[in-house]
Design a protein around this motif. Structure first.
Motif, PDB file in Angstrom:
ATOM      1  N   UNK A 138       0.871  -1.178   0.000  1.00  0.00           N
ATOM      2  CA  UNK A 138       0.000   0.000   0.000  1.00  0.00           C
ATOM      3  C   UNK A 138       0.906   1.225   0.000  1.00  0.00           C
ATOM      4  N   UNK A 139       1.489   1.472  -1.145  1.00  0.00           N
ATOM      5  CA  UNK A 139       2.564   2.457  -1.198  1.00  0.00           C
ATOM      6  C   UNK A 139       2.329   3.563  -2.228  1.00  0.00           C
ATOM      7  N   UNK A 140       1.816   3.186  -3.407  1.00  0.00           N
ATOM      8  CA  UNK A 140       1.612   4.191  -4.451  1.00  0.00           C
ATOM      9  C   UNK A 140       0.163   4.668  -4.406  1.00  0.00           C
ATOM     10  N   UNK A 141      -0.092   5.921  -4.010  1.00  0.00           N
ATOM     11  CA  UNK A 141      -1.469   6.406  -3.900  1.00  0.00           C
ATOM     12  C   UNK A 141      -2.231   6.290  -5.218  1.00  0.00           C
ATOM     13  N   UNK A 142      -3.502   5.923  -5.097  1.00  0.00           N
ATOM     14  CA  UNK A 142      -4.346   5.839  -6.294  1.00  0.00           C
ATOM     15  C   UNK A 142      -5.287   7.047  -6.284  1.00  0.00           C
ATOM     16  N   UNK A 143      -5.287   7.762  -7.384  1.00  0.00           N
ATOM     17  CA  UNK A 143      -6.136   8.955  -7.485  1.00  0.00           C
ATOM     18  C   UNK A 143      -7.372   8.616  -8.315  1.00  0.00           C
ATOM     19  N   UNK A 155      -8.342  23.236  -0.905  1.00  0.00           N
ATOM     20  CA  UNK A 155      -7.183  22.338  -0.737  1.00  0.00           C
ATOM     21  C   UNK A 155      -7.614  20.918  -1.073  1.00  0.00           C
ATOM     22  N   UNK A 156      -6.777  20.230  -1.814  1.00  0.00           N
ATOM     23  CA  UNK A 156      -7.110  18.847  -2.195  1.00  0.00           C
ATOM     24  C   UNK A 156      -5.853  18.000  -2.051  1.00  0.00           C
ATOM     25  N   UNK A 157      -5.999  16.850  -1.399  1.00  0.00           N
ATOM     26  CA  UNK A 157      -4.843  15.952  -1.258  1.00  0.00           C
ATOM     27  C   UNK A 157      -5.310  14.525  -0.994  1.00  0.00           C
ATOM     28  N   UNK A 158      -4.403  13.589  -1.298  1.00  0.00           N
ATOM     29  CA  UNK A 158      -4.651  12.168  -1.010  1.00  0.00           C
ATOM     30  C   UNK A 158      -4.406  11.949   0.479  1.00  0.00           C
ATOM     31  N   UNK A 159      -5.133  10.985   1.050  1.00  0.00           N
ATOM     32  CA  UNK A 159      -4.978  10.741   2.494  1.00  0.00           C
ATOM     33  C   UNK A 159      -3.538  10.367   2.867  1.00  0.00           C
ATOM     34  N   UNK A 160      -2.806   9.757   1.930  1.00  0.00           N
ATOM     35  CA  UNK A 160      -1.421   9.371   2.221  1.00  0.00           C
ATOM     36  C   UNK A 160      -0.456  10.537   1.997  1.00  0.00           C
ATOM     37  N   UNK A 161      -0.980  11.671   1.590  1.00  0.00           N
ATOM     38  CA  UNK A 161      -0.134  12.865   1.377  1.00  0.00           C
ATOM     39  C   UNK A 161      -0.792  14.033   2.106  1.00  0.00           C
ATOM     40  N   UNK A 338      -7.294   5.029  -1.635  1.00  0.00           N
ATOM     41  CA  UNK A 338      -6.481   3.824  -1.627  1.00  0.00           C
ATOM     42  C   UNK A 338      -5.207   3.901  -2.443  1.00  0.00           C
ATOM     43  N   UNK A 339      -4.738   2.718  -2.846  1.00  0.00           N
ATOM     44  CA  UNK A 339      -3.401   2.578  -3.428  1.00  0.00           C
ATOM     45  C   UNK A 339      -3.443   1.707  -4.677  1.00  0.00           C
ATOM     46  N   UNK A 340      -2.400   1.877  -5.514  1.00  0.00           N
ATOM     47  CA  UNK A 340      -2.259   0.986  -6.679  1.00  0.00           C
ATOM     48  C   UNK A 340      -1.640  -0.302  -6.142  1.00  0.00           C
ATOM     49  N   UNK A 341      -2.492  -1.254  -5.845  1.00  0.00           N
ATOM     50  CA  UNK A 341      -2.016  -2.426  -5.116  1.00  0.00           C
ATOM     51  C   UNK A 341      -1.260  -3.427  -5.981  1.00  0.00           C
TER      52      UNK A 341
END
Ligand SMILES: Cc1cc2nc3c(=O)[nH]c(=O)nc-3n(C[C@H](O)[C@H](O)[C@H](O)COP(=O)(O)OP(=O)(O)OC[C@H]3O[C@@H](n4cnc5c(N)ncnc54)[C@H](O)[C@@H]3O)c2cc1C
Length: 484
Positions: A138-143, A155-161, A338-341
């Motif tokens: 679960x490392x590469x954020x999925x947009x 403001x807009x961001x991914x939960x992992x960022x 989520x992420x690019x699993x």
């Protein structure tokens, strides 16, 4: 011992699994290794995810290395920053830090003349006899692909960022997604924000689970009586093994128990019948990764919380417009998507024997024998690789078991009995055939869309009981490997 070799190893990634690999390599007497970490600190997931409410959903005393129990966990499910500190402390205590090359993203690994050449973005090149990829799942954020996403004026961001410079107090916050992360964020911020809109595509089953703090007395007792801590871990392990049995056998009594607990949670804790129906999933419990939360239903019933179930049409500068034509005005938009699993160590370029690339080997989808080894990629092993156990287990236990297995292969190289080890094509094909067959009996294929499912709709995970995983990791089956 004639033929005994001194091995040089490269570990890629200094998250939970990379730290483990460094500690265990040294414990086995292999001191010639480098850990490559693209970031400037250890911790992986727990360094990257800093959203409000982050905690593990496996009890902390189980989400710890077996060799580094922590009497001081604050809660049954401790918060993210505490977990990050734990990994930093273990890495420091076991002198891992000195071996990490921080700020070194590995861009390629090429196998030539019996060795791996590891190249980094900084232009550094190193040779290694053995590569251990610990690059995370679960490392590469999925947009999400939503029209107008870039046009949002707030403001807009991914939960992992997570952008901690953005004020939340008194803001109108939208969250896209309803997985564990979104649920944790909702509970953490609902009382701080003016308005919280949770955009739900799919309702989730939520398992109730209290998260009590450990008292000072309990922590002192764990410190003074490590056997009590070991006993607690053992009991938690048994409980989670039971749960793992529930998810791999959709018809098991354990699966029925999990479903019953989730249903009772929904029925008894959501008062408004209309909201309750919108929160009721149309698939079986645990088909998607089960949400574990003591307070999500409480949070979503707050007067300033809005569960939005109309599909998103587009994002506009002022907010999110849903298909019913309504504009949900927002100051902050969080993508808990989520992420690019299926990326694993990609985009790193990996070239094995005879010029075979990882892209070729992983077309149409990632595969590895027991998640660990691939034909044509000799002396290259993965921790938390493709199709391994993921469903609500402690991935620390998974990585520890995998490493114990990998070390047995590495010991063969070290003993000089062979120079190259990788799984055979036949072993991988047979493993995949059996895995696919077993996957069809799991709860993950009972009618939901989830990140567990691959392009064929089959769960890209270990589909057997956890006890079988432990057994498989005891000792490599030599017939499954090519030793040359
Ligand atoms: C929000 C969230 C909550 C989670 N909760 C739980 C939980 O409760 N229980 C559980 O068991 N699991 C949980 N997980 C899964 C979690 O990812 C694992 O438990 C664990 O942290 C994985 O460790 P890892 O070392 O395999 O990977 P990661 O922690 O992802 O670490 C990989 C490391 O490799 C580095 N890296 C990657 N590519 C390269 C490269 N090319 N070159 C150099 N360095 C590289 C990364 O920077 C990173 O530091 C959660 C994950 C997330 C995202």
């Amino acid at each position: 011992m004639t033929g005994r070799r001194d091995l040089r190893c490269a570990v890629i990634g200094a998250g939970m699994a990379g730290i483990l690999a460094a500690i265990k390599l040294r414990e086995a007497g292999i001191d010639d290794f480098t850990v490559f970490e693209k970031a400037d600190r250890v911790g992986g997931t727990w360094r990257e995810n800093r959203y409000p409410g982050l905690s593990c959903d496996v009890p902390s005393h189980l989400y710890s290395y077996s060799f580094a129990p922590n009497a001081d966990w604050s809660h049954r499910f401790s918060p993210g920053p505490e977990i990050e500190s734990y990994f930093e402390r273990v890495a420091a205590d076991y002198a891992v830090m000195q071996r990490v090359r921080f700020g070194e993203a590995v861009t390629s690994c090429t196998y030539r003349d019996g060795q791996w050449r590891v190249m980094t973005a900084a232009g550094h090149e190193e040779s290694a006899d053995v590569v251990i990829a610990a690059t995370g799942v679960l490392h590469h954020p999925k947009y999400p692909e939503i029209e107008g996403l870039d046009s949002f004026a707030g403001a807009i961001f991914h939960s992992a960022r997570w952008d901690h410079t953005v004020p939340l107090d008194g803001a109108r916050v939208g969250i896209i997604g309803t997985g564990s992360t979104a649920v944790q964020i909702v509970s953490a911020i609902v009382d701080r924000v003016e308005r919280l809109s949770l955009f739900q595509r799919t309702a989730q089953w939520v398992a109730p689970q209290e998260n009590p703090a450990y008292t000072d007395e309990e922590r002192a007792r764990f410190r003074e009586h490590p056997e009590e801590l070991a006993d607690l871990r053992h009991r938690l392990d048994e409980m989670f093994t039971l749960f793992s049995n529930a998810v791999v056998d959709a018809e098991s009594p354990e699966a029925a128990m999990v479903a019953q607990a989730c249903l009772a949670n929904l029925e008894s804790n959501v008062m408004d019948p209309e909201l309750r129906e919108r929160l009721r999933p149309e698939y079986r419990a645990a088909c998607k990764r089960l949400i574990i939360s003591p307070d999500f239903y409480d949070a979503i019933q707050r007067p300033n919380a809005d569960l939005v179930t109309d599909a998103i049409d587009c994002v506009e500068p002022e907010g999110v417009r849903t298909k019913d034509g309504r504009l949900h005005e927002l100051d902050v938009l969080v993508l808990a998507t989520g992420f690019k699993v299926d990326a694993f160590m990609r985009p790193m370029e990996i070239v094995g024997r005879n010029g075979i690339t990882l892209e070729q080997a992983w077309t149409p989808r990632p595969e590895a024998y027991l998640s660990i080894s691939m034909p044509d990629f000799p002396n290259f092993f993965m921790l938390n690789g493709p199709n391994g156990p993921v469903g609500n287990f402690s991935l620390i236990e998974v990585a520890e078991l995998q490493f114990g297995y990998i070390m047995q292969l590495v010991e063969r190289l070290r003993a000089g009995t062979c120079e190259e080890i990788c799984a055979t094509r036949e072993a991988l094909d047979e493993f995949e055939r059996a895995r696919e067959q077993a996957a069809r009996r799991t709860v993950w294929v009972t009618g939901c869309r989830s990140w567990y499912l691959d392009d064929r709709g089959l769960p890209a995970v270990w589909p057997w009981r956890f006890t079988e995983f432990r057994k498989a990791m005891e000792e490599p089956d030599t017939a499954a490997y090519e030793f040359s």
